[in-house]
Design an enzyme around this catalytic site. Structure first.
Site, PDB file in Angstrom:
ATOM      1  CB  THR A 180      18.270  -2.823  -5.556  1.00 18.09           C
ATOM      2  OG1 THR A 180      17.533  -1.905  -4.724  1.00 18.09           O
ATOM      3  CG2 THR A 180      17.437  -4.337  -5.699  1.00 18.09           C
ATOM      4  CE  LYS A 224      11.614  -6.334  -0.698  1.00 15.73           C
ATOM      5  NZ  LYS A 224      12.148  -5.719  -2.018  1.00 15.73           N
ATOM      6  CG  ASN A 268      17.892   0.572 -10.157  1.00 13.37           C
ATOM      7  OD1 ASN A 268      18.085   0.028  -9.320  1.00 13.37           O
ATOM      8  ND2 ASN A 268      18.155   2.002 -10.084  1.00 13.37           N
ATOM      9  CB  SER A 322      15.281   3.769   1.377  1.00 11.93           C
ATOM     10  OG  SER A 322      15.041   4.132  -0.159  1.00 11.93           O
ATOM     11  CE  LYS A 348      12.327   4.715   2.773  1.00 12.09           C
ATOM     12  NZ  LYS A 348      11.719   4.905   1.511  1.00 12.09           N
ATOM     13  CE  LYS A 376       6.703  -1.304  -4.068  1.00 13.43           C
ATOM     14  NZ  LYS A 376       8.324  -1.526  -3.862  1.00 13.43           N
TER      15      LYS A 376
END
Ligand code: NAD
Length: 416
Positions: free
Chosen positions: A192, A96, A223, A350, A72, A108
């Site tokens: 985030t 993470k 963001n 997510s 992910k 990624k």
């Protein structure tokens, strides 16, 4: 940079992974497995531009380790994207997920492009072309993309639509960070920044500083940075500095955050509207209680670490502090909340989005926020505890927590 330190983010992260595995009692064989992604795909994407000519873009998708579950991680659109960066970012995603105890490994992606110079339709064709190019490798139970630097919910919507067309079924769980009407989650857009505010709260508690008295400087107004500025401002903290790619604004009395948010463009820039600006390096060195790098890599280095005057540094960006700078800050008593812990709010929500897609049942914003709070407070305490009891810096502590589950899973599967 006038110093000789190594700014390669892949090599830096490998150094810490190596040390973390050693401290956990794993051998070189485990390091050999985890030091690089299991798979990296390079793709060439031909796109018909608005002037009728075809331009060929290069993109990547890296899958670090899928022992725990599907991989992910976001897709970045930026001119500086390169293979080593995508690899490092996929490893950070694994960490993470490990720290937050999510049933994923890290992935990624990235495309070398500059969305600021592209039209809406060109971006759509590029996004769809990328999905066609990587479609064999990704999927709701294989590898699940998401937004990252200069990608957003519209781009996720195009990518989801393209994947659903290729597979000939509706596949909302293929990608996260979608618009709400396409199965997005409440709270994903701000996740985030929300996560960073939770980390700031925890760090302030450890230092006995009330949030209302805290002075905050944030590098980056995209963001992550802009929502964070809003949350900090609304919570009563004084945001005294912000920056974007063009420069920085500073006012020790506090900035008018609502005004700046109103004037920023969709790429997170606002400082061009002002005459009196500082440089990005200058803003990092101003006195404050909390410094949040929320822009790009390698911002706090051997060159400026001695001059950082914040008591707490919370890394919203991926890789903003080098290993040498981490050492200097730690020796100087700065409490550093590392990227793999501090910026995990995005992947946690997510995950919530993917769970909601899989069960077809959607949660309220409050439910999402309460669950995020629970996960992140636990992660902070776990990492802080390893930092205190094992006498290691916060980055190494976070890596030790983050790498453990994937190493265990790899061993159970018989890979090592
Ligand atoms: P963004 O593209 O929305 O914003 C980036 C901001 O950084 C903009 O204000 C831009 O002007 C500024 N910037 C760009 N280059 C700069 C430079 N050289 N010097 C100073 N400022 C510069 O990106 P974002 O999504 O806010 O991500 C920022 C960082 O946070 C990245 O490292 C990203 O990987 C990390 N992050 C983001 C998320 C997320 O959900 N958005 C999740 C985890 C980590």
């Amino acid at each position: 940079m006038a110093n000789s330190e190594n700014l390669n983010v892949l090599q830096s992260t490998q150094t810490v992974i190596h040390e973390a595995l050693k401290r956990l009692g794993y051998g070189e064989d485990m390091y050999e497995l985890l030091k690089e992604p299991l798979r990296v795909l390079t793709v060439r994407i031909p796109v018909r531009m608005d002037d009728g000519k075809v331009k060929v873009f290069t993109g990547y998708r890296a899958q670090h380790n899928d022992a725990v579950g599907p991989t992910k991680g976001g897709v970045r659109f930026h001119p500086d994207v390169n293979e080593d960066e995508v690899k490092a970012l996929s490893i950070w995603m694994s960490l993470k997920c490990g720290i937050s105890d999510l049933p994923y490994g890290g992935g990624k992606g990235g495309i070398i492009c500059d969305p600021r110079d592209m039209s809406f339709r060109e971006l759509e064709r590029l996004s769809r072309g990328y999905v066609r190019a990587i479609s064999q490798l990704v999927g709701p139970s294989k590898d699940i993309p998401a937004p990252d630097v200069m990608t957003n919910s519209q781009i996720m919507a195009w990518m989801m639509d393209e994947y659903s067309r290729i597979r000939e079924f509706d596949a909302p769980g293929f990608i996260t960070g979608k618009p709400l009407v396409l199965g997005g989650s409440h709270g994903r857009e701000t996740a985030t920044a929300k996560g960073v505010t939770i980390m700031i709260d925890k760090a302030l508690q450890k230092r006995g500083i009330p949030l209302q008295d805290a002075r905050v400087i944030i590098q980056g107004f995209g963001n992550a940075g802009s929502y964070l500025a809003k949350f900090m401002h609304d919570a009563g903290a004084r945001v005294i500095g912000i920056s974007d790619v063009h420069g920085a604004l500073y006012n020790p009395e506090g900035l008018d955050i609502d005004y700046l948010l109103d004037r920023r463009d969709s790429f997170g820039t606002v400082t061009k509207l002002f005459k009196e600006t500082l440089t990005n390096q200058e803003i990092l060195e101003q006195e404050c209680d909390i410094l949040v790098p929320a822009a790009i890599e390698n911002q706090i280095t051997l060159d400026n670490a001695e001059r950082i005057r914040a008591g707490i540094v919370v890394e919203a960006a991926n890789g903003p502090t080098t290993l040498e700078a981490t050492k200097i800050l730690t020796e100087r008593g700065v409490l550093l909340v590392p990227d793999v812990l501090a910026s995990s709010g995005g992947v946690i929500v997510s995950y919530f989005e993917w769970v909601q897609n899989n069960q077809g049942y959607y949660w309220t914003e409050k439910e999402v926020h309460d669950k995020l709070l629970e996960v992140m407070e636990k992660s902070f305490e776990t990492v802080y505890n390893v930092h205190s009891t094992r006498g290691v810096d916060m980055r190494l502590a976070a890596y030790m927590v983050g790498v453990r589950k994937m190493a265990e899973a790899s061993r159970f599967r018989g890979w090592v």
